[in-house]
Design a protein around this motif. Structure first.
Motif, PDB file in Angstrom:
ATOM      1  N   LEU A  17      21.045  20.982  22.870  1.00 27.74           N
ATOM      2  CA  LEU A  17      21.812  20.730  24.206  1.00 27.74           C
ATOM      3  C   LEU A  17      22.755  19.496  23.363  1.00 27.74           C
ATOM      4  CD1 LEU A  17      22.096  20.298  26.925  1.00 27.74           C
ATOM      5  CD2 LEU A  17      20.347  18.767  26.867  1.00 27.74           C
ATOM      6  N   PHE A  37      15.505  14.392  27.557  1.00 28.04           N
ATOM      7  CA  PHE A  37      15.808  16.130  27.097  1.00 28.04           C
ATOM      8  C   PHE A  37      14.920  16.086  25.678  1.00 28.04           C
ATOM      9  CE2 PHE A  37      18.995  16.255  30.292  1.00 28.04           C
ATOM     10  CZ  PHE A  37      18.454  17.297  30.941  1.00 28.04           C
ATOM     11  N   PHE A  41      14.265  19.696  23.744  1.00 20.44           N
ATOM     12  CA  PHE A  41      15.430  20.342  23.227  1.00 20.44           C
ATOM     13  C   PHE A  41      15.990  19.441  22.210  1.00 20.44           C
ATOM     14  CE2 PHE A  41      15.869  21.173  27.704  1.00 20.44           C
ATOM     15  CZ  PHE A  41      16.473  22.414  27.732  1.00 20.44           C
ATOM     16  N   VAL A  43      18.672  17.458  21.041  1.00 23.13           N
ATOM     17  CA  VAL A  43      19.803  16.918  21.525  1.00 23.13           C
ATOM     18  C   VAL A  43      20.732  16.082  20.479  1.00 23.13           C
ATOM     19  CG1 VAL A  43      20.508  15.041  23.237  1.00 23.13           C
ATOM     20  CG2 VAL A  43      18.328  16.130  23.446  1.00 23.13           C
TER      21      VAL A  43
END
Length: 78
Positions: A17, A37, A41, A43
């Motif tokens: 992400l 997140f 994910f 990030v």
């Protein structure tokens, strides 16, 4: 521009992400989103050339240059 000079927070694992700050912004602005997140994910929050922790890198003069910088960074990170 040298890609390794661009700072990018890279935390977590899973589907990437990518959070890109706006003009005159900083990648630090994404702190709450990164915290939210990062458990689900990978990030990646780059500081665009010339901004924040990438302030020593020559800044870009176009959106296209910034997009290339991010794409180069992501390619390098795999």
């Amino acid at each position: 521009m040298n890609v390794q000079d661009i700072f990018a927070e890279d935390i977590g694992s899973g589907t990437p992400l990518v959070l890109v700050h706006g003009f005159l912004g900083l990648s630090d602005m994404w702190g709450p989103q990164v915290d939210f997140f990062k458990d689900n994910f990978r990030v990646i929050a780059p500081a665009l050339p010339g901004f924040g922790k990438s302030h020593m890198v020559n800044s870009c003069d176009s959106i296209e240059c910034m997009a290339r910088a991010i794409l180069n960074l992501l390619e390098k990170k795999g």
